[in-house]
Design an enzyme around this catalytic site. Structure first.
Site, short mmCIF file in Angstrom:
data_model
loop_
_atom_site.label_atom_id
_atom_site.label_comp_id
_atom_site.label_asym_id
_atom_site.label_seq_id
_atom_site.Cartn_x
_atom_site.Cartn_y
_atom_site.Cartn_z
CB SER A 183 11.46 -35.95 79.07
OG SER A 183 10.07 -35.66 79.02
CG HIS A 211 15.30 -37.41 80.64
ND1 HIS A 211 15.75 -38.19 79.60
CD2 HIS A 211 13.96 -37.61 80.73
CE1 HIS A 211 14.72 -38.83 79.07
NE2 HIS A 211 13.63 -38.49 79.74
CE LYS A 242 14.05 -41.63 80.86
NZ LYS A 242 13.14 -42.44 81.70
#
Length: 395
Positions: A183, A211, A242
């Site tokens: 990240s 991610h 996300k």
């Protein structure tokens, strides 16, 4: 000052202020988008994890509204009592098909998914072999387990094999854990090599795809799919907060693993189920990803364009391979100042300093999304060029 004034907390806060590290939370004045109102100012937003721009997508909003009308606002209980609604099971079935696994269990966040899965898998007499730059939620999940933890140098396969060879005969279950995409630096884990080493020494593999979800893989299925390893990674952690644009996390893997966590995953057992509108919006996001690569392709095109521009200016973007692109300053105060000056120029890019990153690794971390236009990115690059020269980061 009295006992209940918590003087020691005030002293700690004053120390942060003296170090130039004290901050106030930035506040959005509207939707999270490529241009957002932040602290009352309309700026280009380069700090959102909303990779595909789905957080404000009309299809997700409509799905959420319909779910409220049908299911109400809240689930009213934990999943194991009477909080499991049909829409929760629909989401889990949709995710399992999307991830090419037998089953999925949804949690309130990716953090709680790690807090449930790691202690649920390993116990006393087991060992976790963890990349030294793994996310804080992995570190905390390991602490919650009774297993021993050993670390290997970041993405160093020789060191991974060295560590395993030293511990392989001393433990029962051996679990290698890595982020899929890291990240802070935006680099991708060496999953093919990790899997080969794991199978050589009889280790299980565990990948946190926070991610990678929506970013890697043919349609955003994650890093295991990206490398063609969906059937060789034992545990996949995903996020719905996300690229999916909503909130939540999940564990994906074998049916027996999911059944076990249904009985022993403490955050699952003791937290109220996600609101039905959240589940409905997540389902719609997976539908969008499954239909087309358009958003994913646009995100990658934008990210590569922006990264190249920053590198041409002379900024240090580290080892980034993904839409996470750090601008590394090294010095904490300089990173904070870079972020502050960029905001004055109409660009929001958050500074990241110790202890989130190692000392000497301070940076401004940028994330480019599918929703940004080339005009947005050109304007942001111009701001970086101006401020970077003022601060002596580039010539």
């Amino acid at each position: 000052m009295g006992l209940h004034d918590l003087d020691f907390i005030t002293q700690r806060l004053n120390a942060l202020k003296e170090q130039g590290l004290y901050r106030k939370l930035p506040v959005l004045g509207g939707p999270s988008g490529p241009r957002s109102v932040i602290n009352g100012k309309n700026v280009i937003n380069l700090s959102s994890n909303n990779y595909l721009g789905l957080a404000n997508h009309p299809r997700l909003k409509e799905a959420g509204k319909k779910a409220i009308d049908k299911w109400g606002m809240g689930a009213g209980a934990v999943r194991t009592i009477i909080g499991t609604m049909g829409i929760h099971e629909e989401l889990e079935e949709k995710l399992a098909k999307f991830k090419h696994v037998e089953a999925v269990l949804v949690f309130q966040s990716g953090f709680t998914a790690n807090a449930a899965a790691i202690p649920g898998i390993v116990d006393k007499g087991d060992v976790v072999i963890s990349d030294e730059l793994n996310h804080a939620s992995i570190i905390d999940g390991c602490r919650l387990s009774k297993a021993d933890v050993v670390r290997y140098k970041h993405s160093d396969m020789e060191d991974l094999e060295r560590v395993i060879s030293e511990v392989k005969d001393n433990y029962n279950t051996k679990l290698i854990i890595t982020d899929g995409v890291f990240s802070m630096d935006g680099d991708i884990a060496k999953l093919p090599e990790i899997v080969e080493i794991a199978e050589k020494y009889g280790c299980l593999t565990y990948v946190d795809d926070a991610h990678s979800s929506g970013v890697l893989g043919t349609n955003g299925q994650g890093s295991a799919h990206h490398f063609g390893l969906s059937d060789r990674i034992d545990v996949q952690i995903g996020t719905l907060s996300k690229a999916i644009g909503v909130v939540g996390g999940y564990v994906a893997g074998r049916r027996n693993l999911i059944d076990w966590l249904n009985h022993r995953g403490r955050p699952f057992l003791f937290s109220t189920a996600a609101p039905p509108a959240v589940a409905a919006a997540c389902i719609e996001a997976i539908n969008i990803l499954s239909e087309s690569r358009e958003l994913t392709d646009r995100m990658w095109d934008n990210a590569n364009y922006f990264k190249k521009k920053l590198q041409e200016l002379g900024f240090n973007t580290g080892r980034s391979e993904t839409p996470i692109t750090p601008v590394i300053t090294g010095d904490d105060k300089k990173a904070v100042e870079l972020s502050k000056r960029l905001f004055e120029e109409g660009v929001f890019a958050q500074s990241i300093v110790f202890p989130t990153v190692a000392k000497g690794g301070a940076r401004v971390r940028t994330i480019v999304t599918a929703a940004h236009t080339k005009a947005d990115l050109d304007e942001a690059v111009a701001a970086f060029a101006k401020v970077g020269r003022e601060l002596g980061l580039i010539k």
